[in-house]
Design a protein around this motif. Structure first.
Motif, PDB file in Angstrom:
ATOM      1  N   LEU A  52     -16.425  -3.436   1.068  1.00  0.00           N
ATOM      2  CA  LEU A  52     -15.354  -3.658   0.171  1.00  0.00           C
ATOM      3  C   LEU A  52     -15.688  -4.814  -0.768  1.00  0.00           C
ATOM      4  O   LEU A  52     -15.182  -4.764  -1.941  1.00  0.00           O
ATOM      5  N   CYS A  92       0.697  -1.254   0.110  1.00  0.00           N
ATOM      6  CA  CYS A  92      -0.139  -0.021  -0.084  1.00  0.00           C
ATOM      7  C   CYS A  92       0.844   1.253   0.143  1.00  0.00           C
ATOM      8  O   CYS A  92       1.685   1.380   0.982  1.00  0.00           O
ATOM      9  N   ALA A 119      -3.880   2.179   3.962  1.00  0.00           N
ATOM     10  CA  ALA A 119      -5.119   1.988   3.954  1.00  0.00           C
ATOM     11  C   ALA A 119      -5.501   0.870   5.189  1.00  0.00           C
ATOM     12  O   ALA A 119      -4.941   0.014   5.523  1.00  0.00           O
ATOM     13  N   ILE A 175      -4.575  -4.695  -1.677  1.00  0.00           N
ATOM     14  CA  ILE A 175      -5.712  -5.466  -0.889  1.00  0.00           C
ATOM     15  C   ILE A 175      -5.887  -6.918  -1.460  1.00  0.00           C
ATOM     16  O   ILE A 175      -5.831  -7.173  -2.581  1.00  0.00           O
ATOM     17  N   CYS A 212      -8.579   3.716  -3.072  1.00  0.00           N
ATOM     18  CA  CYS A 212      -9.661   2.692  -2.596  1.00  0.00           C
ATOM     19  C   CYS A 212     -10.520   3.723  -1.758  1.00  0.00           C
ATOM     20  O   CYS A 212     -11.999   3.114  -1.688  1.00  0.00           O
ATOM     21  N   SER A 233     -12.688   5.411  -4.440  1.00  0.00           N
ATOM     22  CA  SER A 233     -13.669   4.546  -5.211  1.00  0.00           C
ATOM     23  C   SER A 233     -14.809   3.977  -4.665  1.00  0.00           C
ATOM     24  O   SER A 233     -15.632   3.391  -5.018  1.00  0.00           O
ATOM     25  N   CYS A 234     -14.252   3.577  -3.241  1.00  0.00           N
ATOM     26  CA  CYS A 234     -15.356   2.867  -2.537  1.00  0.00           C
ATOM     27  C   CYS A 234     -15.543   3.281  -1.155  1.00  0.00           C
ATOM     28  O   CYS A 234     -14.989   3.057  -0.180  1.00  0.00           O
ATOM     29  N   VAL A 242     -10.397  -3.160  -6.103  1.00  0.00           N
ATOM     30  CA  VAL A 242     -10.405  -1.881  -5.503  1.00  0.00           C
ATOM     31  C   VAL A 242      -8.975  -1.044  -5.578  1.00  0.00           C
ATOM     32  O   VAL A 242      -8.889   0.289  -5.968  1.00  0.00           O
ATOM     33  N   CYS A 243      -7.756  -1.843  -5.304  1.00  0.00           N
ATOM     34  CA  CYS A 243      -6.610  -1.379  -5.417  1.00  0.00           C
ATOM     35  C   CYS A 243      -5.976  -1.585  -6.540  1.00  0.00           C
ATOM     36  O   CYS A 243      -5.468  -2.830  -6.792  1.00  0.00           O
ATOM     37  N   THR A 267     -12.785   1.432   3.110  1.00  0.00           N
ATOM     38  CA  THR A 267     -11.424   1.686   3.751  1.00  0.00           C
ATOM     39  C   THR A 267     -11.140   3.231   4.280  1.00  0.00           C
ATOM     40  O   THR A 267     -11.941   3.967   3.913  1.00  0.00           O
ATOM     41  N   CYS A 324     -17.594  -3.628  -3.708  1.00  0.00           N
ATOM     42  CA  CYS A 324     -16.784  -2.740  -4.329  1.00  0.00           C
ATOM     43  C   CYS A 324     -16.153  -3.626  -5.392  1.00  0.00           C
ATOM     44  O   CYS A 324     -15.308  -3.150  -6.312  1.00  0.00           O
TER      45      CYS A 324
END
Ligand code: SF4
Length: 66
Positions: free
Chosen positions: A42, A12, A34, A56, A18, A21-22, A50-51, A26, A45
């Motif tokens: 999560l 990360c 994160a 993730i 993340c 977008s979600c 997502v990452c 997170t 999504c």
């Protein structure tokens, strides 16, 4: 069973994508990495997708077979 995820803190970079977008799945912690606040959200999504950096990861529950 619902999938579960974890943040690989080594991967990360704290970009926040993340979080953007979600929303609600997170957040960035004090270490600017994160952390997951809702597994359920999560998962909705797209979980690991997502990452964009692959930080993730899905937790694979290993079945103990003997
Ligand atoms: S988990 Fe991925 S998308 Fe989220 S802050 Fe870290 S590198 Fe960025």
């Amino acid at each position: 069973m619902a999938k579960r995820f974890k943040v690989n803190k080594d991967r990360c970079i704290g970009c926040g994508a993340c979080v953007q977008s979600c929303d609600g799945a997170t957040r960035l912690g004090q270490d600017m990495k994160a952390e997951i606040i809702s597994q359920e959200k999560l998962g909705e999504c797209g979980g690991a997708k997502v990452c964009p950096f692959g930080a993730i990861e899905e937790i694979r529950e290993e079945k103990k077979e003997k």
